[in-house]
Design a protein around this motif. Sequence first.
Motif, PDB file in Angstrom:
ATOM      1  N   TYR A  32     -10.973  -1.141  -9.176  1.00  0.00           N
ATOM      2  CA  TYR A  32     -10.301  -1.488  -7.909  1.00  0.00           C
ATOM      3  C   TYR A  32      -8.858  -1.862  -8.211  1.00  0.00           C
ATOM      4  N   ALA A  33      -7.964  -1.656  -7.240  1.00  0.00           N
ATOM      5  CA  ALA A  33      -6.578  -2.131  -7.327  1.00  0.00           C
ATOM      6  C   ALA A  33      -6.079  -2.385  -5.913  1.00  0.00           C
ATOM      7  N   ASN A  34      -5.410  -3.541  -5.685  1.00  0.00           N
ATOM      8  CA  ASN A  34      -4.858  -3.827  -4.366  1.00  0.00           C
ATOM      9  C   ASN A  34      -3.537  -3.062  -4.191  1.00  0.00           C
ATOM     10  N   PRO A  35      -2.962  -3.052  -2.978  1.00  0.00           N
ATOM     11  CA  PRO A  35      -1.733  -2.279  -2.746  1.00  0.00           C
ATOM     12  C   PRO A  35      -0.596  -2.660  -3.690  1.00  0.00           C
ATOM     13  N   ALA A  36      -0.467  -3.944  -3.996  1.00  0.00           N
ATOM     14  CA  ALA A  36       0.608  -4.349  -4.910  1.00  0.00           C
ATOM     15  C   ALA A  36       0.399  -3.758  -6.299  1.00  0.00           C
ATOM     16  N   ALA A  37      -0.865  -3.654  -6.735  1.00  0.00           N
ATOM     17  CA  ALA A  37      -1.158  -3.053  -8.045  1.00  0.00           C
ATOM     18  C   ALA A  37      -0.895  -1.556  -8.029  1.00  0.00           C
ATOM     19  N   LEU A  38      -1.137  -0.904  -6.860  1.00  0.00           N
ATOM     20  CA  LEU A  38      -0.844   0.526  -6.758  1.00  0.00           C
ATOM     21  C   LEU A  38       0.641   0.781  -6.970  1.00  0.00           C
ATOM     22  N   VAL A  39       1.477  -0.110  -6.435  1.00  0.00           N
ATOM     23  CA  VAL A  39       2.926   0.028  -6.633  1.00  0.00           C
ATOM     24  C   VAL A  39       3.273  -0.148  -8.108  1.00  0.00           C
ATOM     25  N   LEU A  40       2.670  -1.174  -8.736  1.00  0.00           N
ATOM     26  CA  LEU A  40       2.931  -1.410 -10.169  1.00  0.00           C
ATOM     27  C   LEU A  40       2.562  -0.190 -10.996  1.00  0.00           C
ATOM     28  N   TRP A  41       1.407   0.431 -10.699  1.00  0.00           N
ATOM     29  CA  TRP A  41       0.919   1.570 -11.483  1.00  0.00           C
ATOM     30  C   TRP A  41       1.492   2.900 -11.012  1.00  0.00           C
ATOM     31  N   GLY A  42       2.364   2.875 -10.003  1.00  0.00           N
ATOM     32  CA  GLY A  42       2.999   4.117  -9.552  1.00  0.00           C
ATOM     33  C   GLY A  42       2.029   5.100  -8.949  1.00  0.00           C
ATOM     34  N   ALA A  43       1.013   4.593  -8.208  1.00  0.00           N
ATOM     35  CA  ALA A  43       0.009   5.468  -7.599  1.00  0.00           C
ATOM     36  C   ALA A  43       0.184   5.459  -6.086  1.00  0.00           C
ATOM     37  N   GLU A  44       0.071   6.640  -5.450  1.00  0.00           N
ATOM     38  CA  GLU A  44       0.205   6.735  -4.004  1.00  0.00           C
ATOM     39  C   GLU A  44      -1.025   6.172  -3.299  1.00  0.00           C
ATOM     40  N   THR A  45      -2.210   6.432  -3.890  1.00  0.00           N
ATOM     41  CA  THR A  45      -3.458   5.993  -3.262  1.00  0.00           C
ATOM     42  C   THR A  45      -4.374   5.394  -4.318  1.00  0.00           C
ATOM     43  N   LEU A  46      -5.397   4.673  -3.838  1.00  0.00           N
ATOM     44  CA  LEU A  46      -6.379   4.094  -4.754  1.00  0.00           C
ATOM     45  C   LEU A  46      -7.154   5.196  -5.476  1.00  0.00           C
ATOM     46  N   ASP A  47      -7.507   6.250  -4.744  1.00  0.00           N
ATOM     47  CA  ASP A  47      -8.256   7.336  -5.386  1.00  0.00           C
ATOM     48  C   ASP A  47      -7.454   7.965  -6.522  1.00  0.00           C
ATOM     49  N   GLU A  48      -6.139   8.088  -6.319  1.00  0.00           N
ATOM     50  CA  GLU A  48      -5.301   8.658  -7.382  1.00  0.00           C
ATOM     51  C   GLU A  48      -5.339   7.775  -8.621  1.00  0.00           C
ATOM     52  N   LEU A  49      -5.274   6.470  -8.433  1.00  0.00           N
ATOM     53  CA  LEU A  49      -5.303   5.564  -9.576  1.00  0.00           C
ATOM     54  C   LEU A  49      -6.664   5.571 -10.262  1.00  0.00           C
TER      55      LEU A  49
END
Length: 476
Positions: A32-49
């Motif tokens: 799992y990753a919250n929206p702020a973590a998606l920004v940190l990891w450079g991912a557009e969506t959770l599924d992408e990450l």
Amino acid sequence: MSASPVPLIAQTWDRLRRPVWLYDPQTSRGVYANPAALVLWGAETLDELLARDFSVLSPAVKVRTDRLVALTADGGEVSERWTFYPNGQPFTVQASISAFSMDDGREVLLFEASPTEVDAGERRAVEALRHTSAIITLFDRDGGRLFANPAVFASYGSDDVAFAARFADPTEGEAMFTAAVAGQSMAGIYPVVASDGHRWHHMDARPVIDPVTGAAGVLLNEQNVTARVEAEMARSAAEQKAAMSDARQRFLTDMSHELRTPLNAVIGFSGLLVEAGLAASRTDQARRIHEAGQDLLTVVNRMIARPDAEATEPGGRPEESPATETNAVSAMEPETESPALRVLYVDDNASNRTLVRAMLATQGIACETADDGARGVDAAAASDWDLILMDIQMPVMDGVEAARRIRALDGQVAATPIIALTANTLDEQIRGYFDAGMDDLIAKPVDMIELLTKVTQWGGSGWRETVGAGAMTGAD
């Protein structure tokens, strides 16, 4: 990462501005990753990450992750600095890591992160790196220098010395660098070429990630261990000299007993027969036996006494017949005599191999065999030998060609003494043996005394010390 059931608490985490994510160390995938973590990891969506695979970890990161699992297993929490590389770009955070139990029973790691700046401790670490005696260099995967501390310049006169160029044998450096680029850490003590001459350095190369670019690199850590290596070499030489002296004394004692005892009977009884009033022809035969026994006793006495005036220079090629008395005497010089030797004997005749092994075993000399020249070359390259005995007339490859190929091998094995052991002893043939790189000759049928004395002469450590000295000084 692969899609996983999202825990109910994630509804609360989604509203946080601080990056929060769950990581499964068993599968090396995210949970799992919250929206702020998606920004940190450079991912557009959770599924992408969650689709990303993080299973390829450096050894250091693997060990660090295993440590987190152990420290948080019983409810503990770890707070430490981590640099992540989302999409290849470094991002440093202060992370709080703890264990989190999923609904399906899995234990995963919960990361709560916040950006951070370099603190005073890290600034002090950089200053310490500038002053340390450790020689630190960071290379990119193509061998370009990314960073070098001042100790590099102090050692090599430049902070931009190529990786392999530091080694006395650049091929060793190339092999180490290639292994590190491939993900394998390597370390060892090697001779290097420093600005003040030849040294011994402990070289430690390992794969790392460049914290600026996120690209793979190689970190080389060097320590000057010349004083320690030279002290160890001196100690080893002193111990070997003492051991050789003790062995020589034991050898001479055994030789004195084993040779003089039967000679005593030969000379004594032949003397009685000379005076026994036998027929003239029998008396003449007895006298010849008696005189031959006396001559042999003289040789034995002189060999045991080792008069310096009769000793030939060790390491030189003989100018007269290899079975002469002078060669037997010179082989007993204490600097070269060593009963605990490792000998390789190459001969296609099984009886010859058995005989020579038995003769050498009487003095505790270990002997391995090969049954043709080609196998002899392979055996020479595969192990460390003090001496090689080489038959000449063999199938597959003769002894002359085998000697040439051994001399062409890489490393110290090329300098191993080689003695021709053959019945082919014409002058022209002997010259051919020496031209091929052989050092001496023993004629068949084998005389045991000649065999043992020449093995101890040529198999001693003197040639190794010469080769080692050449490597240290750059001598040809």
